[in-house]
Design an enzyme around this catalytic site. Sequence first.
Site, PDB file in Angstrom:
ATOM      1  N   LEU A 335       0.832  -1.208   0.000  1.00 42.45           N
ATOM      2  CA  LEU A 335       0.000   0.000   0.000  1.00 42.45           C
ATOM      3  C   LEU A 335       0.861   1.251   0.000  1.00 42.45           C
ATOM      4  CD1 LEU A 335      -2.473  -1.174   2.769  1.00 42.45           C
ATOM      5  CD2 LEU A 335      -3.042  -0.879   0.363  1.00 42.45           C
ATOM      6  N   VAL A 343       4.239  -0.914   3.829  1.00 40.45           N
ATOM      7  CA  VAL A 343       2.896  -1.143   4.384  1.00 40.45           C
ATOM      8  C   VAL A 343       2.184  -2.097   3.436  1.00 40.45           C
ATOM      9  CG1 VAL A 343       0.706  -0.091   5.059  1.00 40.45           C
ATOM     10  CG2 VAL A 343       2.835   1.156   5.432  1.00 40.45           C
ATOM     11  N   ASP A 452       2.654  15.530  13.298  1.00 38.73           N
ATOM     12  CA  ASP A 452       2.911  15.287  11.870  1.00 38.73           C
ATOM     13  C   ASP A 452       1.592  15.310  11.096  1.00 38.73           C
ATOM     14  OD1 ASP A 452       4.344  14.847   9.607  1.00 38.73           O
ATOM     15  OD2 ASP A 452       4.893  12.759  10.057  1.00 38.73           O
TER      16      ASP A 452
END
Length: 608
Positions: A335, A343, A452
């Site tokens: 992903l 991921v 973030d």
Amino acid sequence: MIEPATELPFFYGSISRSEAEQHLKLAGMSDGLFLLRQCLRSLGGYVLSLVWNLEFYHYPVEKQLNGTYCISGGKPHCGPAELCEFYSKDADGLVCTLRKPCLRPADQAVKSGVFDSLRDNMLREYVRHTWNLEGEAMEQAIISQAPQLEKLIATTAHEKMPWYHGKISRTEGERRLYSASQPDGKFLVRERDESGTFALSVMYGKTAYHYRILHDKSGKYSMPEGTKFDTVWQLVEYLKMKPDGLVTLLREACVNQHSANHTPAVPLVRARGNGYTPPPEVPGACKTLTSLPAGRQTLPMDSDEFVSPYADPKELQEKTLFIKREKLMVDEVELGSGNFGSVKKGVYKMKSKHIDVAIKVLKSENEKAVRDEMMREADIMHQLDNPYIVRMIGLCQAEALMLVMEMAPAGPLNKFLSSKKDQVAVENVVELMHQVSLGMKYLEEKNFVHRDLAARNVLLVNQHYAKISDFGLSKALGADDNYYKARTLGKWPLKWYAPECINFHKFSSKGDVWSFGITMWEAFSYGGKPYKKMKGPEVISFLQAGNRMDRPASCPEPIYELMKDCWTYKYEERPSFVQVEERMRTYYYSTSKKVSTETKEDEEKPAD
Ligand code: AMP
């Protein structure tokens, strides 16, 4: 629920005609003196009370199904304020123009009406029954989707009511009414036949009376010769207050025992709750969402990811921080990736269901620092549970260290928006950013700083459902701490950072608010890069000189105002997420498009 007229100083709320006349008398009865009040009969409607030649005139203002307001025979207006402004310039059929507002006395609050509390309760009941949500998840669902929910309630809520029995015959209706005690006013509503019209059956003197509910060409429901309503449930509520030609007032509902949770004839979504999702036959099989009725937008609550997979007590019993490798299937599909590794897509086998997951796989050759960072991220995520935050399912130590999370298949917001510019309306971006503000409000309340927040770290479950992700830099603040002080400089996303973060390494929720402003800028510029080609140090001097990024072309002005407030230099003066969410919500509710409902071309038929 917000009442669009609340801010108008000549709006009195739910007062009667005689109370309105009393106020106008006290204010002097001059020609063109006017006030606005809530219509006691119809949901969302008003009455304009006006004086001319020492006489009173009362004009009903209808809220149409497409969300506009109009006086019968007049032009439609987008809100009550706009309507009054129009009639202050042009009488357009009224006895005179609106000349002087009859102002509400300072000590008199807007009087709330019977439908105000009813509407809130209806909303709750509807969400509870349709999605099987309770508590915080229900509140979040209501706040994030109130405009859409109101629309659904207006048209389909009767299907969720205990007194609604669906399509049954008159004989069966009678059998149900007679099957227990038969007090006067015990009632049920049933669907009559294929035409989709309704009938009301009510007990009086141990006898069942049946009334056809008329449905006229404009889509209104009423008793013969009675007051007209937009929805069946409004009519029922009214008939509890006024008989409107019936033998008796409606009182006790004859509860439909045949429908456990009053599931509508056309299921809106799959039922949710304990043991709700059968495990897919094939691991990783795609979701089998029941199709939504035409024209109905997907809501976050339609997705499995709205509530934690551990919301089910059976699953919660099994919950552990470290999950077993044999319960996890890791797909080869990647992903995304980062310096930690990749991921991957996967499926996690829970006790009663299989769920799609995203798995952060740590590269084996990674040094300890990266592993520690992943453990810290897991530690933060483990403490969070909110529909607008990617939840952690667990950690798995096997061929690699793996962080298993909820899946957000539509990917990062910035990429989604830049690739779908033409398909995503600004209102849709407002909806998504409101959801982000809800997730951030939750973090602020829990005393976590994200550090973030950026469009790349907002992941989409679908076009109408966003979740905040990437807690790699996040920190839990101590109970008495207002900020986190970073001791060492890291790889920081400077363009997203507030001045106090860059200059003094002080990180608080107010710093996240600044980042939220940048994230909004990215979203409303459909994936644009903030500060163009400027380097980090250039950005700092740009900001210190009092400059801020310009409004993205398609960004609405009120949103840009909020964005600039998020970029208030002094963090003490910057809004909190409580304030940011409230402003996002107000704007989102005010713009949320009302999808017009088709009126049915029913013929009026005599009562059955
Ligand atoms: P991260 O290092 O957390 O930013 O993840 C890198 C990329 O992996 C993201 O930009 C996404 O494309 C993808 N990704 C991370 N987490 C998820 C998730 N929960 N669901 C779907 N994709 C994800």
